[in-house]
Design a protein around this motif. Structure first.
Motif, PDB file in Angstrom:
ATOM      1  N   VAL A  37       0.833  -1.205   0.000  1.00  0.00           N
ATOM      2  CA  VAL A  37       0.000   0.000   0.000  1.00  0.00           C
ATOM      3  C   VAL A  37       0.865   1.251   0.000  1.00  0.00           C
ATOM      4  CG1 VAL A  37      -1.734   1.296   1.288  1.00  0.00           C
ATOM      5  CG2 VAL A  37      -1.890  -1.198   1.151  1.00  0.00           C
ATOM      6  N   GLY A  38       1.996   1.206   0.698  1.00  0.00           N
ATOM      7  CA  GLY A  38       2.837   2.391   0.816  1.00  0.00           C
ATOM      8  C   GLY A  38       3.895   2.517  -0.254  1.00  0.00           C
ATOM      9  N   LEU A  39       3.927   1.586  -1.216  1.00  0.00           N
ATOM     10  CA  LEU A  39       4.946   1.618  -2.265  1.00  0.00           C
ATOM     11  C   LEU A  39       4.289   1.894  -3.610  1.00  0.00           C
ATOM     12  CD1 LEU A  39       6.965  -1.493  -1.081  1.00  0.00           C
ATOM     13  CD2 LEU A  39       7.630   0.909  -0.828  1.00  0.00           C
ATOM     14  N   PRO A  40       4.783   2.869  -4.359  1.00  0.00           N
ATOM     15  CA  PRO A  40       4.147   3.233  -5.624  1.00  0.00           C
ATOM     16  C   PRO A  40       4.383   2.202  -6.716  1.00  0.00           C
ATOM     17  CG  PRO A  40       6.151   4.509  -5.314  1.00  0.00           C
ATOM     18  CD  PRO A  40       5.939   3.727  -4.054  1.00  0.00           C
ATOM     19  N   GLY A  41       3.334   1.916  -7.499  1.00  0.00           N
ATOM     20  CA  GLY A  41       3.483   1.052  -8.654  1.00  0.00           C
ATOM     21  C   GLY A  41       3.344  -0.425  -8.347  1.00  0.00           C
ATOM     22  N   TYR A  42       3.533  -1.232  -9.385  1.00  0.00           N
ATOM     23  CA  TYR A  42       3.294  -2.667  -9.296  1.00  0.00           C
ATOM     24  C   TYR A  42       4.449  -3.423  -8.649  1.00  0.00           C
ATOM     25  CZ  TYR A  42       2.347  -7.458 -10.829  1.00  0.00           C
ATOM     26  OH  TYR A  42       2.119  -8.807 -10.853  1.00  0.00           O
ATOM     27  N   TRP A  43       5.694  -3.034  -8.956  1.00  0.00           N
ATOM     28  CA  TRP A  43       6.859  -3.768  -8.467  1.00  0.00           C
ATOM     29  C   TRP A  43       7.387  -3.141  -7.175  1.00  0.00           C
ATOM     30  CZ3 TRP A  43       7.625  -8.292 -10.667  1.00  0.00           C
ATOM     31  CH2 TRP A  43       7.239  -8.489 -11.988  1.00  0.00           C
ATOM     32  N   PRO A  44       7.292  -3.849  -6.040  1.00  0.00           N
ATOM     33  CA  PRO A  44       7.747  -3.266  -4.775  1.00  0.00           C
ATOM     34  C   PRO A  44       9.137  -3.717  -4.314  1.00  0.00           C
ATOM     35  CG  PRO A  44       6.293  -5.094  -4.313  1.00  0.00           C
ATOM     36  CD  PRO A  44       6.442  -5.025  -5.816  1.00  0.00           C
ATOM     37  N   HIS A  45       9.730  -4.735  -4.974  1.00  0.00           N
ATOM     38  CA  HIS A  45      10.995  -5.274  -4.441  1.00  0.00           C
ATOM     39  C   HIS A  45      11.978  -5.566  -5.566  1.00  0.00           C
ATOM     40  CE1 HIS A  45      13.613  -7.045  -1.464  1.00  0.00           C
ATOM     41  NE2 HIS A  45      13.712  -8.164  -2.157  1.00  0.00           N
ATOM     42  N   ALA A  46      13.266  -5.292  -5.288  1.00  0.00           N
ATOM     43  CA  ALA A  46      14.347  -5.600  -6.219  1.00  0.00           C
ATOM     44  C   ALA A  46      15.452  -6.324  -5.468  1.00  0.00           C
ATOM     45  CB  ALA A  46      14.888  -4.322  -6.860  1.00  0.00           C
ATOM     46  N   ALA A  47      16.196  -7.167  -6.182  1.00  0.00           N
ATOM     47  CA  ALA A  47      17.291  -7.916  -5.586  1.00  0.00           C
ATOM     48  C   ALA A  47      18.353  -8.175  -6.651  1.00  0.00           C
ATOM     49  CB  ALA A  47      16.787  -9.240  -4.997  1.00  0.00           C
ATOM     50  N   LEU A  48      19.526  -8.598  -6.206  1.00  0.00           N
ATOM     51  CA  LEU A  48      20.635  -8.874  -7.115  1.00  0.00           C
ATOM     52  C   LEU A  48      20.952 -10.359  -7.082  1.00  0.00           C
ATOM     53  CD1 LEU A  48      22.949  -7.618  -8.911  1.00  0.00           C
ATOM     54  CD2 LEU A  48      24.363  -7.708  -6.844  1.00  0.00           C
ATOM     55  N   TYR A  49      20.938 -10.973  -8.258  1.00  0.00           N
ATOM     56  CA  TYR A  49      21.308 -12.383  -8.365  1.00  0.00           C
ATOM     57  C   TYR A  49      22.822 -12.482  -8.499  1.00  0.00           C
ATOM     58  CZ  TYR A  49      21.246 -17.289  -9.796  1.00  0.00           C
ATOM     59  OH  TYR A  49      21.441 -18.653  -9.847  1.00  0.00           O
ATOM     60  N   ILE A  50      23.460 -13.215  -7.585  1.00  0.00           N
ATOM     61  CA  ILE A  50      24.919 -13.345  -7.620  1.00  0.00           C
ATOM     62  C   ILE A  50      25.353 -14.754  -8.011  1.00  0.00           C
ATOM     63  CG2 ILE A  50      25.273 -11.517  -5.927  1.00  0.00           C
ATOM     64  CD1 ILE A  50      25.799 -13.789  -3.857  1.00  0.00           C
ATOM     65  N   GLY A  51      24.430 -15.700  -8.022  1.00  0.00           N
ATOM     66  CA  GLY A  51      24.760 -17.078  -8.324  1.00  0.00           C
ATOM     67  C   GLY A  51      25.467 -17.766  -7.172  1.00  0.00           C
ATOM     68  N   SER A  52      25.581 -19.068  -7.251  1.00  0.00           N
ATOM     69  CA  SER A  52      26.336 -19.827  -6.255  1.00  0.00           C
ATOM     70  C   SER A  52      27.826 -19.634  -6.503  1.00  0.00           C
ATOM     71  CB  SER A  52      25.980 -21.309  -6.349  1.00  0.00           C
ATOM     72  OG  SER A  52      26.441 -21.835  -7.594  1.00  0.00           O
ATOM     73  N   LEU A 238       7.323 -10.182 -23.441  1.00  0.00           N
ATOM     74  CA  LEU A 238       8.056  -8.932 -23.273  1.00  0.00           C
ATOM     75  C   LEU A 238       7.096  -7.748 -23.220  1.00  0.00           C
ATOM     76  CD1 LEU A 238      10.624  -7.115 -23.370  1.00  0.00           C
ATOM     77  CD2 LEU A 238      10.547  -7.352 -25.855  1.00  0.00           C
ATOM     78  N   ASP A 239       6.118  -7.733 -24.105  1.00  0.00           N
ATOM     79  CA  ASP A 239       5.161  -6.615 -24.126  1.00  0.00           C
ATOM     80  C   ASP A 239       4.375  -6.534 -22.826  1.00  0.00           C
ATOM     81  OD1 ASP A 239       5.930  -5.801 -26.635  1.00  0.00           O
ATOM     82  OD2 ASP A 239       4.324  -6.861 -27.686  1.00  0.00           O
ATOM     83  N   GLU A 240       4.029  -7.683 -22.270  1.00  0.00           N
ATOM     84  CA  GLU A 240       3.291  -7.675 -21.006  1.00  0.00           C
ATOM     85  C   GLU A 240       4.158  -7.130 -19.878  1.00  0.00           C
ATOM     86  OE1 GLU A 240       2.213 -11.804 -21.418  1.00  0.00           O
ATOM     87  OE2 GLU A 240       0.086 -11.297 -21.401  1.00  0.00           O
ATOM     88  N   PHE A 241       5.441  -7.483 -19.878  1.00  0.00           N
ATOM     89  CA  PHE A 241       6.314  -6.919 -18.864  1.00  0.00           C
ATOM     90  C   PHE A 241       6.442  -5.403 -19.043  1.00  0.00           C
ATOM     91  CE2 PHE A 241      10.553  -5.326 -17.704  1.00  0.00           C
ATOM     92  CZ  PHE A 241      10.406  -5.387 -16.335  1.00  0.00           C
ATOM     93  N   ARG A 242       6.564  -4.940 -20.266  1.00  0.00           N
ATOM     94  CA  ARG A 242       6.717  -3.507 -20.493  1.00  0.00           C
ATOM     95  C   ARG A 242       5.515  -2.726 -19.980  1.00  0.00           C
ATOM     96  NH1 ARG A 242       8.269  -1.971 -26.426  1.00  0.00           N
ATOM     97  NH2 ARG A 242       8.328   0.063 -25.381  1.00  0.00           N
ATOM     98  N   ARG A 243       4.361  -3.342 -19.961  1.00  0.00           N
ATOM     99  CA  ARG A 243       3.154  -2.675 -19.445  1.00  0.00           C
ATOM    100  C   ARG A 243       2.973  -2.844 -17.941  1.00  0.00           C
ATOM    101  NH1 ARG A 243       0.937  -4.998 -24.298  1.00  0.00           N
ATOM    102  NH2 ARG A 243       0.116  -6.746 -23.090  1.00  0.00           N
ATOM    103  N   SER A 244       3.744  -3.738 -17.327  1.00  0.00           N
ATOM    104  CA  SER A 244       3.470  -4.128 -15.940  1.00  0.00           C
ATOM    105  C   SER A 244       3.610  -2.964 -14.966  1.00  0.00           C
ATOM    106  CB  SER A 244       4.389  -5.281 -15.523  1.00  0.00           C
ATOM    107  OG  SER A 244       5.759  -4.856 -15.494  1.00  0.00           O
ATOM    108  N   TRP A 245       4.508  -2.029 -15.218  1.00  0.00           N
ATOM    109  CA  TRP A 245       4.735  -0.931 -14.273  1.00  0.00           C
ATOM    110  C   TRP A 245       3.506  -0.020 -14.146  1.00  0.00           C
ATOM    111  CZ3 TRP A 245       4.491   4.221 -15.756  1.00  0.00           C
ATOM    112  CH2 TRP A 245       4.555   4.484 -17.120  1.00  0.00           C
TER     113      TRP A 245
END
Length: 247
Positions: A37-52, A238-245
């Motif tokens: 509720v307190g975060l703007p837009g659809y995507w609220p979280h980001a992370a970095l993949y570093i691999g094993s 890809l098009d669906e992701f581009r609209r997701s925000w």
């Protein structure tokens, strides 16, 4: 609602390491979280993949990375040895399995900047993976910087002016911030309630606006789109992701 049951399945998560590379950026969404509720837009979280550790050893075993590592003072040219020398405690922590799985992700959560598994991080309702259009040296530099942030507190003020505390998107922003010898990535900075910040949804919006232009900085690897009615996540276009925000 759906307590402790995510739309992305365990089988889908198990396939992710086959498609991901160290340095990939994860965007995640979990439905029915009050914090949304307190975060703007659809995507609220980001992370970095570093691999094993094994994935990094394979990925960064190139002449250009070995030469860069040697210039950092690690005569072996081994990137893992450089990580261990610079960040011994975090490197040791990252080599300890968590619930039987290797740590493959660095993310800023309420407990602080942490190492976690892809099984935990991707246990969500929607997931997008962006791959920076950068060389392996830049990605090695980003991961080395990310290890330096492990253990720092979470930034509950969402303020990018300092890195003594970090919010999830700030971690990604900081590790890819261009410096001498690193092309890096540039993310949008906006002012929210008087604070300078850049959120995961801003990353997705920037991808959409830059797509197909000389300014495009990353490529979409995959988009697992949660379908609440179908009680599952499906791989979307890809098009669906581009609209997701805009959701």
């Amino acid at each position: 609602y759906r307590l402790e049951k995510s739309l992305i399945s365990a089988a889908q998560i198990a396939e992710l390491p086959k498609r991901l590379e160290p340095g990939d950026i994860l965007l995640e969404r979990r439905e029915w979280y009050v914090s949304n509720v307190g975060l703007p837009g659809y995507w609220p979280h980001a992370a970095l993949y570093i691999g094993s550790q094994e994935e990094r050893a394979r990925y960064f075993d190139t002449a250009e990375v070995r030469d860069w590592v040697k210039r950092q003072g690690e005569t072996s040219g081994n990137f893992e040895q450089l990580l261990q020398r610079r960040h011994a405690k975090a490197h040791e922590e990252g080599n300890r399995p968590q619930h039987g799985h290797p740590a493959r992700v660095i993310e800023a959560i309420s407990e602080g900047v942490s190492l976690t598994t892809i099984e935990h991080s991707a246990d969500a309702d929607a997931l997008a993976v962006l791959r920076p259009r950068l060389g392996r040296v830049d990605k090695a530099m980003a991961i080395l910087r990310a290890y330096g942030y492990i253990g720092r507190p979470y930034d509950f003020n969402f303020d990018f002016r300092s890195d003594t505390t970090l919010v999830c998107s700030e971690l990604v922003y900081k590790v890819y911030e261009p410096i001498a010898g690193m092309t890096g990535m540039r993310f949008p900075i906006i002012k929210v309630l008087g604070r300078l910040t850049s959120g995961p949804n801003d990353f997705a919006e920037q991808f959409d606006r830059q797509f197909g232009t000389p300014e495009q900085q990353s490529d979409l690897v995959l988009f697992l789109d949660g379908n609440e009615l179908g009680k599952q996540a499906v791989e979307a276009t890809l098009d669906e992701f581009r609209r997701s925000w805009k959701r």
